[in-house]
Write a protein that holds these residues in place. Structure first.
Motif, PDB file in Angstrom:
ATOM      1  N   LEU A 167       7.543 104.766 -11.121  1.00  0.00           N
ATOM      2  CA  LEU A 167       8.938 104.985 -11.478  1.00  0.00           C
ATOM      3  C   LEU A 167       9.293 104.080 -12.642  1.00  0.00           C
ATOM      4  O   LEU A 167       8.642 103.072 -12.877  1.00  0.00           O
ATOM      5  CB  LEU A 167       9.857 104.638 -10.293  1.00  0.00           C
ATOM      6  CG  LEU A 167       9.544 105.236  -8.932  1.00  0.00           C
ATOM      7  CD1 LEU A 167      10.484 104.647  -7.881  1.00  0.00           C
ATOM      8  CD2 LEU A 167       9.665 106.741  -8.970  1.00  0.00           C
TER       9      LEU A 167
ATOM     10  N   TYR B 220       1.060 112.154 -16.166  1.00  0.00           N
ATOM     11  CA  TYR B 220       2.434 112.612 -16.323  1.00  0.00           C
ATOM     12  C   TYR B 220       2.475 114.124 -16.540  1.00  0.00           C
ATOM     13  O   TYR B 220       1.707 114.665 -17.333  1.00  0.00           O
ATOM     14  CB  TYR B 220       3.070 111.913 -17.531  1.00  0.00           C
ATOM     15  CG  TYR B 220       4.422 112.438 -17.898  1.00  0.00           C
ATOM     16  CD1 TYR B 220       5.547 112.043 -17.190  1.00  0.00           C
ATOM     17  CD2 TYR B 220       4.578 113.335 -18.939  1.00  0.00           C
ATOM     18  CE1 TYR B 220       6.795 112.534 -17.519  1.00  0.00           C
ATOM     19  CE2 TYR B 220       5.819 113.833 -19.284  1.00  0.00           C
ATOM     20  CZ  TYR B 220       6.919 113.425 -18.572  1.00  0.00           C
ATOM     21  OH  TYR B 220       8.162 113.911 -18.893  1.00  0.00           O
TER      22      TYR B 220
ATOM     23  N   VAL C 157       5.273 101.861  -4.430  1.00  0.00           N
ATOM     24  CA  VAL C 157       5.483 102.443  -5.755  1.00  0.00           C
ATOM     25  C   VAL C 157       5.201 101.360  -6.787  1.00  0.00           C
ATOM     26  O   VAL C 157       5.166 100.179  -6.467  1.00  0.00           O
ATOM     27  CB  VAL C 157       6.930 102.968  -5.958  1.00  0.00           C
ATOM     28  CG1 VAL C 157       7.269 104.072  -4.977  1.00  0.00           C
ATOM     29  CG2 VAL C 157       7.942 101.852  -5.892  1.00  0.00           C
TER      30      VAL C 157
ATOM     31  N   GLU D 137      13.634 107.036 -12.193  1.00  0.00           N
ATOM     32  CA  GLU D 137      13.048 108.329 -12.557  1.00  0.00           C
ATOM     33  C   GLU D 137      11.548 108.294 -12.287  1.00  0.00           C
ATOM     34  O   GLU D 137      10.872 107.319 -12.647  1.00  0.00           O
ATOM     35  CB  GLU D 137      13.267 108.631 -14.043  1.00  0.00           C
ATOM     36  CG  GLU D 137      14.703 108.798 -14.428  1.00  0.00           C
ATOM     37  CD  GLU D 137      14.847 108.997 -15.928  1.00  0.00           C
ATOM     38  OE1 GLU D 137      15.450 110.003 -16.318  1.00  0.00           O
ATOM     39  OE2 GLU D 137      14.346 108.145 -16.698  1.00  0.00           O
ATOM     40  N   GLU D 138      11.030 109.343 -11.674  1.00  0.00           N
ATOM     41  CA  GLU D 138       9.598 109.419 -11.411  1.00  0.00           C
ATOM     42  C   GLU D 138       8.870 109.780 -12.697  1.00  0.00           C
ATOM     43  O   GLU D 138       9.185 110.771 -13.349  1.00  0.00           O
ATOM     44  CB  GLU D 138       9.296 110.439 -10.319  1.00  0.00           C
ATOM     45  CG  GLU D 138       7.873 110.355  -9.856  1.00  0.00           C
ATOM     46  CD  GLU D 138       7.628 111.031  -8.520  1.00  0.00           C
ATOM     47  OE1 GLU D 138       6.471 111.416  -8.300  1.00  0.00           O
ATOM     48  OE2 GLU D 138       8.562 111.167  -7.728  1.00  0.00           O
TER      49      GLU D 138
ATOM     50  N   THR E 166      -0.544 106.426  -6.426  1.00  0.00           N
ATOM     51  CA  THR E 166       0.749 105.822  -6.133  1.00  0.00           C
ATOM     52  C   THR E 166       1.757 106.266  -7.193  1.00  0.00           C
ATOM     53  O   THR E 166       1.436 106.314  -8.377  1.00  0.00           O
ATOM     54  CB  THR E 166       0.632 104.279  -6.124  1.00  0.00           C
ATOM     55  OG1 THR E 166      -0.294 103.906  -5.120  1.00  0.00           O
ATOM     56  CG2 THR E 166       1.965 103.622  -5.850  1.00  0.00           C
ATOM     57  N   ARG E 167       2.958 106.578  -6.757  1.00  0.00           N
ATOM     58  CA  ARG E 167       4.005 107.011  -7.687  1.00  0.00           C
ATOM     59  C   ARG E 167       4.400 105.873  -8.626  1.00  0.00           C
ATOM     60  O   ARG E 167       4.424 104.717  -8.232  1.00  0.00           O
ATOM     61  CB  ARG E 167       5.258 107.457  -6.926  1.00  0.00           C
ATOM     62  CG  ARG E 167       5.076 108.736  -6.163  1.00  0.00           C
ATOM     63  CD  ARG E 167       6.331 109.186  -5.433  1.00  0.00           C
ATOM     64  NE  ARG E 167       6.946 108.081  -4.688  1.00  0.00           N
ATOM     65  CZ  ARG E 167       8.240 107.761  -4.746  1.00  0.00           C
ATOM     66  NH1 ARG E 167       9.058 108.445  -5.490  1.00  0.00           N
ATOM     67  NH2 ARG E 167       8.722 106.762  -4.044  1.00  0.00           N
TER      68      ARG E 167
ATOM     69  N   LYS F 138      11.313 108.042 -19.901  1.00  0.00           N
ATOM     70  CA  LYS F 138      10.664 109.320 -19.580  1.00  0.00           C
ATOM     71  C   LYS F 138      10.583 110.237 -20.806  1.00  0.00           C
ATOM     72  O   LYS F 138       9.593 110.928 -21.006  1.00  0.00           O
ATOM     73  CB  LYS F 138      11.427 109.999 -18.440  1.00  0.00           C
ATOM     74  CG  LYS F 138      10.715 111.164 -17.835  1.00  0.00           C
ATOM     75  CD  LYS F 138      11.436 111.652 -16.595  1.00  0.00           C
ATOM     76  CE  LYS F 138      10.621 112.717 -15.903  1.00  0.00           C
ATOM     77  NZ  LYS F 138      11.205 113.104 -14.619  1.00  0.00           N
TER      78      LYS F 138
ATOM     79  N   ASP G  33       1.976 109.621 -11.486  1.00  0.00           N
ATOM     80  CA  ASP G  33       1.152 108.880 -10.531  1.00  0.00           C
ATOM     81  C   ASP G  33       0.151 108.003 -11.256  1.00  0.00           C
ATOM     82  O   ASP G  33      -0.343 108.353 -12.322  1.00  0.00           O
ATOM     83  CB  ASP G  33       0.354 109.853  -9.642  1.00  0.00           C
ATOM     84  CG  ASP G  33       1.251 110.682  -8.755  1.00  0.00           C
ATOM     85  OD1 ASP G  33       2.245 110.147  -8.250  1.00  0.00           O
ATOM     86  OD2 ASP G  33       0.937 111.875  -8.556  1.00  0.00           O
TER      87      ASP G  33
END
Length: 124
Positions: free
Chosen positions: A34, A63, A89, A39-40, A31-32, A96, A43
């Motif tokens: 965020l 990552y 999500v 911002e992604e 699952t992603r 990040k 997973d």
């Protein structure tokens, strides 16, 4: 007779008016993730469960990298993972840029606990 033998086990079942929010491993894996800015980050590829308590200790965030090469893995404390209703999500308050500079961990050397130093805001 069987109900009398089961006793307390039956008492732990939710009542018809109660709701239970369960996730299957298939709902979690890949699952992603965020951050609150949208911002992604990567997973969720695994979870670490305490064998004694059965509690999820942390989620493994994969990552970066391409096709599995050059990925970094981070132990995100499960208490920092949010699941927005109706979305597939997870949201974690992590910058990040912090993931780019942090070392992460090797998949064959999973840490014993999640890394709260990655999380910007702590849960109440």
């Amino acid at each position: 007779m069987a109900e009398r033998q089961a006793g307390p086990a039956l008492e732990t079942r939710p009542r018809p008016e109660e709701t239970v929010s369960l996730m299957h491993i298939g709902d979690i894996q890949d699952t992603r993730i965020l951050n609150p800015e949208g911002e992604e980050l990567g997973d969720l590829t695994d979870i670490a469960i305490d064998r004694e308590t059965g509690r999820i200790i942390y989620a493994v965030l994969s990552y970066g990298g391409i096709l599995g090469f050059g990925e970094k893995h981070f132990a995100i404390p499960w208490g920092a993972v949010r699941t927005p209703p109706g979305e597939r999500v997870f949201v974690v308050d992590v910058d990040k840029r912090r993931l780019e500079s942090a070392p992460g961990f090797a998949r064959d050397a999973m840490p014993r606990e999640g890394d709260w130093s990655l999380v910007r805001t702590l849960p109440p």
